[in-house]
Scaffold this motif. Structure first.
Motif, short mmCIF file in Angstrom:
data_model
loop_
_atom_site.label_atom_id
_atom_site.label_comp_id
_atom_site.label_asym_id
_atom_site.label_seq_id
_atom_site.Cartn_x
_atom_site.Cartn_y
_atom_site.Cartn_z
N ARG A 106 0.83 -1.10 -0.06
CA ARG A 106 -0.09 -0.04 -0.03
C ARG A 106 0.81 1.30 0.14
NH1 ARG A 106 -4.23 -0.21 4.73
NH2 ARG A 106 -4.68 2.08 3.89
N LEU A 107 2.27 1.15 0.84
CA LEU A 107 2.72 2.44 0.91
C LEU A 107 3.46 2.58 -0.49
CD1 LEU A 107 4.16 4.31 3.04
CD2 LEU A 107 6.20 2.86 2.71
N HIS A 125 6.46 15.51 -3.39
CA HIS A 125 6.04 15.89 -2.00
C HIS A 125 5.53 14.71 -1.41
CE1 HIS A 125 5.85 20.38 -2.48
NE2 HIS A 125 5.30 20.03 -3.81
N PRO A 126 6.45 14.01 -0.69
CA PRO A 126 6.15 12.64 -0.14
C PRO A 126 5.11 12.81 0.98
CG PRO A 126 8.32 13.71 0.91
CD PRO A 126 8.01 14.62 -0.25
N LYS A 150 3.81 5.23 -5.96
CA LYS A 150 3.72 5.48 -7.52
C LYS A 150 2.48 6.20 -7.90
CE LYS A 150 2.91 1.80 -11.03
NZ LYS A 150 2.72 0.45 -11.33
N ARG A 151 1.66 6.21 -7.30
CA ARG A 151 0.33 7.22 -7.61
C ARG A 151 0.58 8.51 -7.76
NH1 ARG A 151 -2.82 5.33 -3.92
NH2 ARG A 151 -2.48 7.14 -2.45
N ARG A 152 1.27 9.22 -6.57
CA ARG A 152 1.98 10.44 -6.47
C ARG A 152 2.84 10.67 -7.71
NH1 ARG A 152 1.11 9.10 -1.13
NH2 ARG A 152 3.28 8.29 -1.07
N ALA A 153 3.83 10.05 -7.76
CA ALA A 153 4.66 9.89 -8.93
C ALA A 153 3.97 10.18 -10.24
CB ALA A 153 5.90 8.73 -8.79
N GLU A 161 3.84 13.38 -12.88
CA GLU A 161 4.24 13.33 -14.22
C GLU A 161 3.09 14.03 -15.19
OE1 GLU A 161 7.06 12.56 -15.76
OE2 GLU A 161 7.98 12.71 -13.78
N ARG A 162 1.85 13.59 -14.76
CA ARG A 162 0.87 13.96 -15.41
C ARG A 162 0.89 15.65 -15.54
NH1 ARG A 162 -1.86 9.26 -13.74
NH2 ARG A 162 -2.61 10.54 -11.88
N ARG A 163 0.93 16.16 -14.15
CA ARG A 163 0.92 17.66 -13.93
C ARG A 163 2.21 18.30 -14.60
NH1 ARG A 163 0.48 16.88 -8.81
NH2 ARG A 163 2.59 17.53 -8.10
N ARG A 164 3.48 17.65 -14.65
CA ARG A 164 4.27 18.12 -15.24
C ARG A 164 4.16 18.16 -16.76
NH1 ARG A 164 8.32 15.20 -13.35
NH2 ARG A 164 8.85 16.86 -12.10
#
Length: 334
Positions: free
Chosen positions: A14-15, A100-101, A20-23, A27-30
């Motif tokens: 889950r961690l 942002h972790p 992975k979801r935040r990464a 990437e989509r935002r970038r």
């Protein structure tokens, strides 16, 4: 304290999934910002190019690249400021392209040095409660929902306390045992009494509270526990034997074992030996145990070996449940 391997594995997964979801979101935002603001993309390319050059030079020299990278970042402050301004002018935070972790303490690794981080402990607790809920109804089982309404205030034959007075005492013992786990005066509890008096309910309350406080908890019935010990010893299939061995290690090594319905198993010489091993190993390792049973202590002495009975009487706080069957009372009130 140590969590079961399966619990730790699911929590770690889950961690990792969150990381992975935040990464992927970054990437989509970038990509979106680069398409909208080509100058930002150009600035980032310039910054990365300079940093890569410094890293390459440091590797050739065999030196640490981090100080050099910091120097370059300081020298590129104008570029960084320009990027921040462009982002803010177009409705983005200045750090919109930074990682942002979710947990700044461990940077989403789950570990701070050799210590498990609180974020991973929380996930382990949630996974452990899911595991316990497969066997125990933890939906509404909590000390806050425990009710004394089903316990009579009238005298009970052969007892100095009424059923309600007795349960008030038992409730307080169980509550303090769970909330002060590992520091409470009593380390082991033996809940004894007829069916339908709240033993399993209070066991579930203890399991929930101790688990939520970050300790490893295993709950299982006597029948299942001794079956696993038997499989470990007699299984011909190597895979089955290995699985059974892992299960018995859980029973022996968890912070709290809740053994439900002792006495429901067929009491063979092997079961006597397994029970002695379980009880004695956990006592020796200072691991805490809660046992519930329909057997009285007198019946325990008749059914099990003197060595087992002596340890249960001497090392466990015996809590006798008595009163009218709660299940029958509920049925009559329908």
């Amino acid at each position: 304290m140590g969590y079961e391997a399966s619990v730790l594995r699911r929590a770690t997964q889950r961690l990792e999934a969150g990381r992975k979801r935040r990464a992927e979101e970054l990437e989509r935002r970038r990509a979106r910002i680069y398409a909208q603001l080509p100058r930002v993309a150009q600035i980032d390319r310039e910054l990365r190019k300079t940093i890569l050059q410094i890293i390459a030079a440091s590797l050739r020299d065999g030196s640490n690249p981090v100080p050099a990278i910091q120097v370059i970042r300081d020298e590129n402050l104008d570029l960084q400021a320009e990027r921040a301004t462009l982002l803010e002018q177009n409705g983005y935070p200045a750090d919109a392209l930074d990682e942002h972790p979710a947990c700044a303490k461990c940077n989403d690794t789950g570990w701070v040095g050799a210590e498990m981080c609180e974020c991973l402990k929380q996930l382990c607790t949630e996974e452990q409660i899911k595991e316990l809920s497969k066997l125990l109804d933890l939906g509404e089982q909590s000390f806050d929902t425990f009710s004394l309404d089903y316990y009579s205030s009238l005298p009970w034959k052969g007892e100095s306390l009424t059923p309600r007075e007795n349960m008030e005492f038992i409730y307080e013992v169980c509550l303090n045992y769970a909330q002060k786990f590992g520091k409470f005066y009593f380390h082991n509890l033996f809940l004894t009494g007829a069916p339908g008096l709240g033993k399993t309910f209070l066991s579930a309350c203890i399991a929930r509270t101790v688990s939520e406080n970050g300790f490893s908890v295993v709950y299982d019935t006597a029948v299942n526990i001794f079956a696993r010990f038997e499989e470990q010893k007699f299984a011909r299939d190597r895979a089955e034997a290995g699985e059974a061995r892992d299960e018995t290690r859980r029973y022996l090594g968890c912070d709290l074992l809740i053994l439900d319905d002792l006495g429901s198993e067929l009491t063979t010489p092997f079961v006597q030996s397994a029970l002695y091993t379980l009880v004695n190993t956990r006592l020796t390792a200072d691991k805490q145990t809660v046992i519930s049973s329909n057997l009285s202590m007198g019946q325990v002495r008749e059914r099990y070996t003197p060595q087992i009975a002596s340890r249960l009487e001497g090392e466990y706080r015996v809590l006798p449940f008595y009163g009218e069957d709660i299940r029958l009372q509920r049925k009559q009130r329908l």
